[in-house]
Design a protein around this motif. Structure first.
Motif, mmCIF file in Angstrom:
data_model
loop_
_atom_site.group_PDB
_atom_site.id
_atom_site.type_symbol
_atom_site.label_atom_id
_atom_site.label_comp_id
_atom_site.label_asym_id
_atom_site.label_seq_id
_atom_site.Cartn_x
_atom_site.Cartn_y
_atom_site.Cartn_z
ATOM 1 N N ALA A 20 0.818 -1.222 0.000
ATOM 2 C CA ALA A 20 0.000 0.000 0.000
ATOM 3 C C ALA A 20 0.845 1.263 0.000
ATOM 4 N N ALA A 21 2.049 1.199 0.545
ATOM 5 C CA ALA A 21 2.908 2.378 0.615
ATOM 6 C C ALA A 21 3.280 2.848 -0.787
ATOM 7 N N GLN A 22 3.297 4.151 -0.978
ATOM 8 C CA GLN A 22 3.620 4.711 -2.289
ATOM 9 C C GLN A 22 5.072 5.164 -2.383
ATOM 10 N N SER A 23 5.788 5.044 -1.291
ATOM 11 C CA SER A 23 7.212 5.364 -1.310
ATOM 12 C C SER A 23 7.907 4.593 -0.199
ATOM 13 N N GLU A 24 9.211 4.463 -0.332
ATOM 14 C CA GLU A 24 9.999 3.782 0.691
ATOM 15 C C GLU A 24 9.968 4.548 2.001
ATOM 16 N N SER A 25 9.913 5.872 1.902
ATOM 17 C CA SER A 25 9.887 6.702 3.104
ATOM 18 C C SER A 25 8.597 6.507 3.898
ATOM 19 N N GLN A 52 11.700 12.324 14.159
ATOM 20 C CA GLN A 52 13.105 12.700 14.226
ATOM 21 C C GLN A 52 13.995 11.574 13.705
ATOM 22 N N LEU A 53 13.618 10.355 14.018
ATOM 23 C CA LEU A 53 14.382 9.195 13.549
ATOM 24 C C LEU A 53 14.333 9.101 12.025
ATOM 25 N N LEU A 54 13.172 9.396 11.466
ATOM 26 C CA LEU A 54 13.005 9.387 10.013
ATOM 27 C C LEU A 54 13.929 10.415 9.370
ATOM 28 N N ASP A 67 12.381 10.918 3.648
ATOM 29 C CA ASP A 67 11.516 12.082 3.474
ATOM 30 C C ASP A 67 10.568 12.194 4.671
ATOM 31 N N VAL A 68 10.730 13.226 5.488
ATOM 32 C CA VAL A 68 9.913 13.363 6.701
ATOM 33 C C VAL A 68 8.460 13.674 6.382
ATOM 34 N N HIS A 69 8.184 14.181 5.180
ATOM 35 C CA HIS A 69 6.800 14.476 4.807
ATOM 36 C C HIS A 69 6.008 13.193 4.559
ATOM 37 N N ALA A 83 7.111 22.260 8.894
ATOM 38 C CA ALA A 83 8.229 23.063 9.405
ATOM 39 C C ALA A 83 9.557 22.693 8.749
ATOM 40 N N ARG A 84 9.566 21.584 8.014
ATOM 41 C CA ARG A 84 10.789 21.134 7.335
ATOM 42 C C ARG A 84 10.689 21.397 5.833
ATOM 43 N N SER A 85 11.777 21.806 5.236
ATOM 44 C CA SER A 85 11.800 22.014 3.794
ATOM 45 C C SER A 85 11.715 20.661 3.088
ATOM 46 N N TYR A 86 11.101 20.667 1.905
ATOM 47 C CA TYR A 86 10.921 19.420 1.176
ATOM 48 C C TYR A 86 12.237 18.983 0.548
ATOM 49 N N LYS A 87 12.553 17.709 0.692
ATOM 50 C CA LYS A 87 13.752 17.139 0.100
ATOM 51 C C LYS A 87 13.370 15.818 -0.544
ATOM 52 N N GLN A 88 13.519 15.748 -1.852
ATOM 53 C CA GLN A 88 13.144 14.527 -2.563
ATOM 54 C C GLN A 88 14.123 13.405 -2.242
ATOM 55 N N VAL A 89 13.584 12.282 -1.819
ATOM 56 C CA VAL A 89 14.400 11.109 -1.495
ATOM 57 C C VAL A 89 13.981 9.975 -2.429
ATOM 58 N N PRO A 90 14.818 9.598 -3.376
ATOM 59 C CA PRO A 90 14.443 8.547 -4.332
ATOM 60 C C PRO A 90 14.294 7.188 -3.652
#
Length: 477
Positions: free
Chosen positions: A114-119, A201-203, A209-211, A254-261
């Protein structure tokens, strides 16, 4: 008194939002912690029951390795990285994950698909890891000194059996008083918030990607509105209050977006799981249509899916042609090599498969699923001496893997090495939690005539260890 406390414990364990997480103590609020060694033993006993007696446990080495490495990446970034963790996979279509005492964390296949990303998967695991590192379970069990480890482990298993069943949870809740339930729910919400905060925080510290945590929870929350009483299992075991959801969203914003492949492992593991779902012919049609319409995020994974589905449907010649298309993408990965070896075995080319596996092992020495496949193939080919040599290498990488000892036992039996056969069976039984059976196997080995003086000395020392451990366990129960 003991029965009331155990009933209250299992009632709490089955409360939506508890499910092996958020476990306050049943006594006063002093927060007496269960000793870490006892907590670990409870988890070990519960895990062994799942590992060796639950048919939903996923044995697939590639899937297991992926989840273990993903969880290990999170643990490595934790301040409590020295605490032992064991990540494993359960065959269950519901979207869920759960933590048990002692750092044992189970992941449903439904969550992986179901997850759409590894993050997103990492976000769920980070939440579960935080429940463990904060000793939430120990806070609950700290006052259960009058209950045996086996009894508590059995109740933990009752929880897991009910992880997707609202009816069983509600029926068990009737055994506890409303006041006790309310106080326990308050603790549960507190623990859930703490696991969210630390998991977030661990993520971040792990480079994901914290988002993704907020995105995944939002999607589940929206899906839950259409399910009414059959909401996704994760929402039942981890209820998302407005306050909790807002807190997660605020942290992400509160965190800037950072794309994580996403890793190729993520895509390939999901492709393998999809190929094994439902009807084999339907999987073939879905895979073919996906490629035809280019509806994929990874062409490599989509072609891997197609070959896997064709193999499962026993369309080996077609699978061979599609494997050529997959290889034409010029992507090197051990899972692709393993798929190629499976295809060669299906086409009755065991020697070619053996060469494929050995070549891949030379390039990916730490990818232990390759060695599993090679040992099994060597045994099927009757090459048991070589199989034993490979099994010895595997034990250096995974010394606590009962399956490797079972492989050894098979080849020792085939080569007439009776002493080593029973010695291997003893270690297999020990890792399965059956110490009396392990002792019995060592006593049988002791009577065999094909063990030398050194081997007998090692056996005697091991026998004493197991007998001492068995006596200590009997005293603690």
């Amino acid at each position: 008194m003991k029965r009331r406390k155990l009933a209250a414990l299992v009632a709490f364990l089955l409360i939506p939002g508890a499910s092996g997480q958020g476990l306050p103590e049943l006594g006063d609020s002093a927060g007496t912690l269960l000793p870490l060694r006892v907590e670990k033993r409870i988890g070990e006993e519960a895990y062994r029951n799942i590992r060796f007696r639950d048919l939903t446990y996923v044995e697939d080495a590639e899937v297991a390795r992926y989840v273990s490495l993903l969880g290990g990446r999170l643990v490595a970034a934790s301040p409590d990285r020295n605490q032992g963790f064991e990540f494993f996979v359960i065959q269950d279509p519901s979207i869920n994950a759960f933590a048990m005492p002692g750092g044992y964390i189970g992941v449903h296949t439904g969550l992986l698909l179901a997850a759409q990303s590894e993050s997103e998967i990492a976000g769920v695991l980070a939440h579960e890891v935080s429940h463990v590192t904060q000793r939430h379970i120990a806070r609950m069990l700290g006052k259960q000194s009058d209950a045996s480890i086996a009894s508590i482990a059995a109740l933990v298993l009752a929880l897991i059996a009910a992880r997707s069943s609202r009816d069983l949870a509600q029926a068990t809740l009737a055994t506890a008083s409303a006041g006790a339930i309310q106080s326990q729910l308050n603790y549960s919400r507190e623990f859930e918030r703490e696991a969210d905060r630390l998991g977030f925080q661990l993520l971040s510290d792990s480079g994901f990607d914290v988002h993704a945590m907020a995105t995944f929870f939002e999607r589940l929350q929206k899906a839950g509105r259409f399910y009414d009483n059959n909401a996704p299992a994760y929402l039942r075991t981890h209820p998302l209050s407005v306050e909790r959801m807002s807190d997660i969203q605020n942290r992400a914003q509160a965190r800037s977006y950072k794309q994580v492949p996403d890793s190729l492992d993520f895509h390939l593991v999901r492709a393998k799981l999809r190929a094994e779902q439902g009807d084999a012919r339907d999987a073939v049609v879905t895979a073919r249509d996906q490629l035809k319409d280019k509806r994929y995020s990874s062409e490599v994974a989509s072609r891997f899916y197609f070959v896997s589905a064709l193999l499962r449907d026993k369309r080996d010649l077609e699978a061979g042609k599609e494997m050529e298309n997959l290889r034409a993408l010029k992507i090197s990965h051990p899972m692709i090599d393993l798929l190629g070896a499976r295809l060669q075995i299906a086409l009755n080319k065991p020697e070619v498969a053996r060469g494929t596996l050995q070549d891949s092992i030379s390039r990916y020495r730490d990818y232990w699923p390759l060695r599993y496949a090679l040992v099994k193939l060597l045994q099927d080919m009757g090459h048991h001496v070589q199989a034993l040599s490979e099994a010895d290498e595997m034990l250096k990488m995974n010394p606590k893997d009962a399956q490797i000892y079972a492989m050894q036992a098979k080849s020792y039996a085939a080569t007439g090495q009776q002493f080593r056969l029973h010695q291997a069976l003893a270690e297999q039984y020990y890792l399965m939690g059956t110490i009396p059976g392990a002792i019995e196997q060592l006593l049988i080995a002791k009577k065999r005539s094909d063990g030398d003086f050194y081997q007998l000395s090692v056996l005697e020392a091991r026998l004493r260890e197991l007998q001492t451990e068995l006596m200590e366990k009997a005293k603690s129960r």
